[in-house]
Every structure is written in structure tokens, then in C-alpha cells.
Design a protein around this motif. Structure first.
Motif, PDB file in Angstrom:
ATOM      1  N   GLU A  97       0.816  -1.218   0.000  1.00  0.00           N
ATOM      2  CA  GLU A  97       0.000   0.000   0.000  1.00  0.00           C
ATOM      3  C   GLU A  97       0.848   1.266   0.000  1.00  0.00           C
ATOM      4  OE1 GLU A  97      -2.226  -0.464   3.571  1.00  0.00           O
ATOM      5  OE2 GLU A  97      -3.514  -2.049   2.785  1.00  0.00           O
ATOM      6  N   ASN A  98       2.166   1.134  -0.187  1.00  0.00           N
ATOM      7  CA  ASN A  98       3.055   2.281  -0.029  1.00  0.00           C
ATOM      8  C   ASN A  98       3.097   3.161  -1.272  1.00  0.00           C
ATOM      9  OD1 ASN A  98       4.909   3.647   1.696  1.00  0.00           O
ATOM     10  ND2 ASN A  98       6.610   2.886   0.459  1.00  0.00           N
ATOM     11  N   ARG A  99       3.128   4.456  -1.049  1.00  0.00           N
ATOM     12  CA  ARG A  99       3.332   5.477  -2.087  1.00  0.00           C
ATOM     13  C   ARG A  99       2.411   5.330  -3.290  1.00  0.00           C
ATOM     14  NH1 ARG A  99       6.812   9.187  -1.075  1.00  0.00           N
ATOM     15  NH2 ARG A  99       8.368   8.859   0.560  1.00  0.00           N
ATOM     16  N   GLY A 100       1.132   5.225  -3.015  1.00  0.00           N
ATOM     17  CA  GLY A 100       0.160   5.309  -4.092  1.00  0.00           C
ATOM     18  C   GLY A 100      -0.228   4.016  -4.766  1.00  0.00           C
ATOM     19  N   GLN A 101       0.255   2.877  -4.281  1.00  0.00           N
ATOM     20  CA  GLN A 101      -0.169   1.608  -4.873  1.00  0.00           C
ATOM     21  C   GLN A 101      -1.628   1.331  -4.516  1.00  0.00           C
ATOM     22  OE1 GLN A 101       2.184  -1.575  -6.279  1.00  0.00           O
ATOM     23  NE2 GLN A 101       3.262  -1.593  -4.324  1.00  0.00           N
ATOM     24  N   THR A 102      -2.401   0.941  -5.497  1.00  0.00           N
ATOM     25  CA  THR A 102      -3.818   0.607  -5.285  1.00  0.00           C
ATOM     26  C   THR A 102      -4.083  -0.745  -5.930  1.00  0.00           C
ATOM     27  OG1 THR A 102      -4.404   1.859  -7.283  1.00  0.00           O
ATOM     28  CG2 THR A 102      -4.584   3.011  -5.176  1.00  0.00           C
ATOM     29  N   LEU A 103      -3.476  -1.782  -5.376  1.00  0.00           N
ATOM     30  CA  LEU A 103      -3.522  -3.101  -6.003  1.00  0.00           C
ATOM     31  C   LEU A 103      -4.814  -3.861  -5.746  1.00  0.00           C
ATOM     32  CD1 LEU A 103       0.107  -4.252  -5.165  1.00  0.00           C
ATOM     33  CD2 LEU A 103      -0.749  -3.368  -7.336  1.00  0.00           C
ATOM     34  N   LYS A 104      -5.449  -3.561  -4.599  1.00  0.00           N
ATOM     35  CA  LYS A 104      -6.629  -4.313  -4.172  1.00  0.00           C
ATOM     36  C   LYS A 104      -6.311  -5.808  -4.017  1.00  0.00           C
ATOM     37  CE  LYS A 104     -10.150  -1.143  -5.949  1.00  0.00           C
ATOM     38  NZ  LYS A 104      -9.244  -0.002  -6.001  1.00  0.00           N
ATOM     39  N   ILE A 105      -5.055  -6.090  -3.712  1.00  0.00           N
ATOM     40  CA  ILE A 105      -4.604  -7.450  -3.415  1.00  0.00           C
ATOM     41  C   ILE A 105      -3.922  -7.405  -2.063  1.00  0.00           C
ATOM     42  CG2 ILE A 105      -3.099  -9.358  -4.122  1.00  0.00           C
ATOM     43  CD1 ILE A 105      -3.305  -8.333  -6.987  1.00  0.00           C
ATOM     44  N   THR A 106      -4.312  -8.263  -1.160  1.00  0.00           N
ATOM     45  CA  THR A 106      -3.762  -8.228   0.190  1.00  0.00           C
ATOM     46  C   THR A 106      -2.451  -9.006   0.284  1.00  0.00           C
ATOM     47  OG1 THR A 106      -4.902 -10.225   0.936  1.00  0.00           O
ATOM     48  CG2 THR A 106      -6.105  -8.139   1.110  1.00  0.00           C
ATOM     49  N   GLY A 107      -1.711  -8.714   1.338  1.00  0.00           N
ATOM     50  CA  GLY A 107      -0.497  -9.467   1.585  1.00  0.00           C
ATOM     51  C   GLY A 107      -0.780 -10.940   1.770  1.00  0.00           C
ATOM     52  N   ALA A 108      -1.883 -11.264   2.440  1.00  0.00           N
ATOM     53  CA  ALA A 108      -2.236 -12.669   2.663  1.00  0.00           C
ATOM     54  C   ALA A 108      -2.478 -13.392   1.341  1.00  0.00           C
ATOM     55  CB  ALA A 108      -3.473 -12.761   3.552  1.00  0.00           C
ATOM     56  N   GLN A 109      -3.153 -12.733   0.406  1.00  0.00           N
ATOM     57  CA  GLN A 109      -3.402 -13.348  -0.896  1.00  0.00           C
ATOM     58  C   GLN A 109      -2.089 -13.624  -1.641  1.00  0.00           C
ATOM     59  OE1 GLN A 109      -6.228 -10.157  -2.112  1.00  0.00           O
ATOM     60  NE2 GLN A 109      -7.532 -11.837  -2.823  1.00  0.00           N
ATOM     61  N   VAL A 110      -1.180 -12.655  -1.614  1.00  0.00           N
ATOM     62  CA  VAL A 110       0.096 -12.820  -2.293  1.00  0.00           C
ATOM     63  C   VAL A 110       0.902 -13.935  -1.642  1.00  0.00           C
ATOM     64  CG1 VAL A 110       2.296 -11.722  -2.845  1.00  0.00           C
ATOM     65  CG2 VAL A 110       0.179 -10.426  -3.073  1.00  0.00           C
ATOM     66  N   ASN A 111       0.989 -13.915  -0.329  1.00  0.00           N
ATOM     67  CA  ASN A 111       1.791 -14.917   0.373  1.00  0.00           C
ATOM     68  C   ASN A 111       1.245 -16.329   0.167  1.00  0.00           C
ATOM     69  OD1 ASN A 111       4.047 -13.606   2.086  1.00  0.00           O
ATOM     70  ND2 ASN A 111       2.305 -12.256   2.443  1.00  0.00           N
ATOM     71  N   LEU A 159      13.178   9.408   4.740  1.00  0.00           N
ATOM     72  CA  LEU A 159      12.697   8.048   4.535  1.00  0.00           C
ATOM     73  C   LEU A 159      11.344   7.786   5.173  1.00  0.00           C
ATOM     74  CD1 LEU A 159      15.804   5.693   4.712  1.00  0.00           C
ATOM     75  CD2 LEU A 159      14.469   6.401   2.747  1.00  0.00           C
ATOM     76  N   LEU A 160      10.658   8.809   5.613  1.00  0.00           N
ATOM     77  CA  LEU A 160       9.307   8.607   6.118  1.00  0.00           C
ATOM     78  C   LEU A 160       8.406   8.201   4.958  1.00  0.00           C
ATOM     79  CD1 LEU A 160       8.863  11.605   8.610  1.00  0.00           C
ATOM     80  CD2 LEU A 160       9.214   9.185   9.157  1.00  0.00           C
ATOM     81  N   GLN A 161       7.689   7.091   5.124  1.00  0.00           N
ATOM     82  CA  GLN A 161       6.848   6.546   4.070  1.00  0.00           C
ATOM     83  C   GLN A 161       5.384   6.924   4.286  1.00  0.00           C
ATOM     84  OE1 GLN A 161       8.506   4.683   1.537  1.00  0.00           O
ATOM     85  NE2 GLN A 161      10.260   5.493   2.681  1.00  0.00           N
ATOM     86  N   HIS A 162       4.580   6.837   3.241  1.00  0.00           N
ATOM     87  CA  HIS A 162       3.139   7.113   3.367  1.00  0.00           C
ATOM     88  C   HIS A 162       2.382   6.400   2.262  1.00  0.00           C
ATOM     89  CE1 HIS A 162       3.870   9.925   0.076  1.00  0.00           C
ATOM     90  NE2 HIS A 162       4.763  10.561   0.815  1.00  0.00           N
ATOM     91  N   ARG A 163       1.080   6.268   2.445  1.00  0.00           N
ATOM     92  CA  ARG A 163       0.266   5.567   1.458  1.00  0.00           C
ATOM     93  C   ARG A 163       0.023   6.392   0.204  1.00  0.00           C
ATOM     94  NH1 ARG A 163      -4.646   2.393   4.655  1.00  0.00           N
ATOM     95  NH2 ARG A 163      -3.330   1.040   5.936  1.00  0.00           N
ATOM     96  N   GLU A 164      -0.033   7.707   0.356  1.00  0.00           N
ATOM     97  CA  GLU A 164      -0.366   8.567  -0.766  1.00  0.00           C
ATOM     98  C   GLU A 164       0.730   8.532  -1.833  1.00  0.00           C
ATOM     99  OE1 GLU A 164      -2.274   9.313   2.825  1.00  0.00           O
ATOM    100  OE2 GLU A 164      -0.145   9.709   2.433  1.00  0.00           O
ATOM    101  N   ALA A 165       0.337   8.772  -3.077  1.00  0.00           N
ATOM    102  CA  ALA A 165       1.301   8.802  -4.171  1.00  0.00           C
ATOM    103  C   ALA A 165       2.283   9.958  -3.991  1.00  0.00           C
ATOM    104  CB  ALA A 165       0.567   8.942  -5.508  1.00  0.00           C
ATOM    105  N   THR A 166       3.482   9.801  -4.540  1.00  0.00           N
ATOM    106  CA  THR A 166       4.489  10.853  -4.479  1.00  0.00           C
ATOM    107  C   THR A 166       3.991  12.082  -5.231  1.00  0.00           C
ATOM    108  OG1 THR A 166       6.246   9.199  -4.398  1.00  0.00           O
ATOM    109  CG2 THR A 166       6.878  11.431  -5.041  1.00  0.00           C
ATOM    110  N   THR A 167       4.081  13.242  -4.584  1.00  0.00           N
ATOM    111  CA  THR A 167       3.584  14.484  -5.184  1.00  0.00           C
ATOM    112  C   THR A 167       4.664  15.163  -6.008  1.00  0.00           C
ATOM    113  OG1 THR A 167       4.248  15.830  -3.292  1.00  0.00           O
ATOM    114  CG2 THR A 167       2.066  14.799  -3.200  1.00  0.00           C
ATOM    115  N   ALA A 168       4.232  16.139  -6.805  1.00  0.00           N
ATOM    116  CA  ALA A 168       5.185  16.920  -7.599  1.00  0.00           C
ATOM    117  C   ALA A 168       6.143  17.677  -6.694  1.00  0.00           C
ATOM    118  CB  ALA A 168       4.426  17.888  -8.505  1.00  0.00           C
TER     119      ALA A 168
END
Length: 399
Positions: A77-91, A373-382
Motif C-alpha cells: 500500500e506504499n506510495r500510491g499503490q492501489t492493487l486491491k490485493i492483500t499481503g495474505a493473498q500474495v503470500n 525516509l518517512l513513508q506514506h500511502r499517498e502517491a508521491t507528489t510533484a
């Protein structure tokens, strides 16, 4: 007959050959996005992941490591990813694919966790461990053969991962993406190894960020420190398939060629023969690869260590040892290359007359604890992009 476990094999001084770098290999094949480097392909394109597992198995790998690199929810879910796939599903999907292929040969299946954006953002030990625990729950459900905590830049986070994975009762391997200079806070490799063994890891070593011989040197330092401390462990190494003599503490991520222009640095299969022998002579028995490693690289490792293992991999059916099959080539000057001394002593040209042999790494000196290095869910801005470009300009000027 049940397969021998990882510790049973290592206790018997057997060579265990790992696989290669799935994120880089699948990015080149069009199934992974560079930047996030996340493994949702295990869900969206399982046939691609399965095929790569099979190629590494055929090349000689004894370990099918589930494609769970960066498969934690905070990374997905980091930096703007909107995969709609959970970690559990991937693992879960990754474990199923790795197990399917492992069962096709004498291979073990491993589940793995790695560094998290939460740790880089200075989240608490409790919060970071909860992320590892969510992945571990899947690995227990899927009954992996053993567990790997890999790609950690900070020994503290690696210790937390090992402590969580040990809750499973399964064997735990821990490898850090460090070189001889130590982790990103300057903790030497030897101290890192001692701390990881004390945390509960039975196998320790390094992976990624540096070339094979640099990684072997770092593991030698680990081995010496563990033995000096009166502790016991097995050792593993899974390096890059790139030459990195010009790297600093951060490794190849600081190279200006990372990640899209690294091809001129790729190791040949003959370089891999030397790597395998150096690792074996250093007392390392879990020998594999990370980013840049393709199946033919692993085949070279397996061929070099065939005398110790007692057999060649299936893929050697299509590869004469040390170029022997070139005896069938139509051109006589190519037939003349069908010998070990030719390939063992070649110095390959890059074919790039305007390129330097070495680069200047972009050493920003930024790691966990820095606001950069502080991370966030939102996409990287201009605005954020403008800030990093200015920061990059200053770093280059300082260099």
C-alpha cells in the motif's frame, strides 16, 4: 521417502543451492513493476512465477523460495499503490506455487520476510513485528519447510524478524543486505551475525546489494565473529549478479545505473564458477543468488560444485562443461574456444567505448531515522519530486 530438511542437509555438510532474484528477473519479463518491486504477480500471473521456479529447479536449485519479497501490507500500500490485493493473498499464492515446483524435484520450500517501510518510518517494535506475524501466519498455514528473514539493512529489524519467525518452531535463516562495512548504522557484519544467532537464527549470511566476492568476504567476517563468540551456525550467501567494486555502504542502489542500466555489470557464467568455489572454500554451504541472477547463473554454480554434490543439474544436458559443446560449432575459430582455459581467463569487453569502467555512487547518507525516509500511502507528489531532485543536485555537488 520424506525429503531431508534444511538443517539435516547442512549438518551433513551438503551443498544447498538457492535460487535467483525473482523481482529483477520478472521485471525484465514484464510481470513486476520497478519502483515498488512488489510480488503481486504470484496472484495476477502465476504461470510466470511457476515457470521461473521450474527453470531454477532445472538449473540445480535445492530451495524454492516463495515469491513473497515485499509482500507485507504496508509495502503493498506504499506510495500510491492501489492493487486491491492483500499481503495474505500474495503470500498464499506464492507458497502454493513454490510448493508445487519444489515437489517436482528434491527441493525445499521456504517462506520469507524482508525489511518494511514501517521500520524506515520509525514505527515501534510491536508494530513492525505485527507485520512479520501476519506473513508468518500464512507460512505456518502453508507448512513451509523453513523460513528466511532476508534483505535487512538494519540488524535491529532483522533481529525482530528472527524473533517472530522463531515462534513457528521451524528452522530460520537470516541474511542481511550488507557488505564488509556493516549495516546502515555502522554495525559490523560480525556483530550483526552474533546478534542474529542469539536471536534464534540457525543460518546467517548476506544477500543482495553487493557482488559475489564482496558478499563472501562479508560472510567470512560473520563466521569469524560467531566462532569467536563460541556460537554455532550455518552460513549462506545470495549476492547480486552484478560487479560492484565502486559501491559504498548502501550497495548497488546508490549506483547511477540502478536499476535500468545495470546490464554492462552482469557477471558471466564463468564468474559464477569462481564465486561458487570461493563461497565453498569459505565454509559457506547455502549458496544462491539475488538480483540479476538468472537460471544459467545458478546452473554454473551447480556445475562448479558438481564434484561435491555428486551430480549435475538437468539443465547441464544442454550445456557442455567449460564450453565443450562448442566442438560442434560450424566455425573453426569458435570450436577453438571449447576449452576451460579460454573461458576461465577471458576478460570480456563491454563494447561501450565512451563508458567509464566505474561510477560514482550517489551517497546521500540517509537511512532509518531521517525524515527523508518517512513513508506514506499517498502517491508521491510533484512537490516531493522537486525536493528529491534538489537533494540529488546537492549530493552530486558535494561529491
Amino acid at each position: 521417502m520424506p525429503k531431508k530438511g534444511i538443517l539435516e542437509r547442512l549438518n551433513a555438510n551438503e551443498v544447498v543451492i538457492g535460487d535467483g532474484g525473482f523481482v529483477f528477473a520478472l521485471e525484465k519479463r514484464g510481470y513486476v513493476k520497478a519502483g515498488p518491486w512488489t510480488p503481486e504477480a504470484a496472484v495476477t500471473h502465476p504461470e510466470a512465477v511457476r515457470q521461473l521456479h521450474r527453470e531454477f529447479l532445472r538449473a540445480g536449485s535445492n530451495v524454492m523460495q516463495a515469491f513473497t519479497f515485499y509482500a507485507s501490507d504496508d509495502k503493498l500500500e506504499n506510495r500510491g499503490q492501489t492493487l486491491k490485493i492483500t499481503g495474505a493473498q500474495v503470500n498464499e499464492a506464492a507458497c502454493d506455487l513454490a510448493r508445487e515446483v519444489a515437489n517436482e524435484g528434491d527441493a525445499l520450500m521456504a517462506g520469507g520476510v524482508c525489511q518494511t517501510p514501517s521500520y524506515l518510518s520509525c514505527k515501534s517494535e510491536t508494530e513492525v513485528k505485527a507485520i512479520f506475524k501476519k506473513q508468518l501466519d500464512v507460512f505456518i498455514k502453508k507448512n513451509v519447510d523453513f523460513l528466511i528473514a532476508e534483505y535487512f539493512e538494519h540488524v535491529e529489524e532483522a533481529e525482530w524478524a528472527v524473533q517472530v519467525l522463531k515462534m513457528s518452531g521451524k528452522p530460520v535463516a537470516a541474511s542481511m543486505c550488507i557488505g564488509p562495512q556493516g549495516d546502515m548504522h555502522g554495525v559490523p557484519p560480525g556483530e550483526c551475525a552474533v546478534r542474529l544467532v542469539k536471536a534464534g537464527a540457525q543460518i546467517v549470511g548476506v544477500n543482495c546489494h553487493f557482488d559475489p566476492l564482496t558478499c563472501v568476504e562479508a560472510v567470512k567476517m560473520m563466521k569469524a565473529a560467531v566462532e569467536k563468540a563460541g556460537l554455532k551456525a550455518h552460513y549462506m550467501v545470495q549476492p547480486l549478479a552484478y560487479h560492484t567494486p565502486d559501491c559504498n555502504c548502501q550497495g548497488f542502489i546508490d549506483l547511477p545505473e540502478f536499476p535500468f542500466a545495470l546490464e554492462p555489470r552482469i557477471l558471466t557464467r564463468w564468474d559464477m564458477h569462481k564465486y561458487a568455489r570461493e563461497a565453498y572454500n569459505a565454509g559457506i554451504r547455502f549458496i544462491g543468488g539475488c538480483c540479476g541472477f538468472e537460471p544459467y547463473h545458478i546452473r554454473a554454480v551447480a556445475e562448479e560444485l558438481a564434484p561435491e554434490r555428486g551430480f549435475l543439474p538437468q539443465a547441464s544436458d544442454k550445456h557442455g562443461l567449460w564450453g565443450a559443446a562448442l566442438e560442434m560449432h560450424t566455425k573453426p575459430w569458435v570450436r577453438a574456444r571449447a576449452r576451460r582455459d579460454y573461458w576461465e581467463n577471458i576478460h570480456p569487453a563491454s563494447g561501450r567505448p565512451k563508458c567509464p569502467s566505474l561510477s560514482s555512487p550517489e551517497g546521500w547518507g540517509v537511512t532509518k531515522g531521517h525524515t527523508e525516509l518517512l513513508q506514506h500511502r499517498e502517491a508521491t507528489t510533484a512537490q516531493e519530486m522537486q525536493h528529491v531532485l534538489e537533494r540529488q543536485k546537492k549530493a552530486k555537488s558535494a561529491a
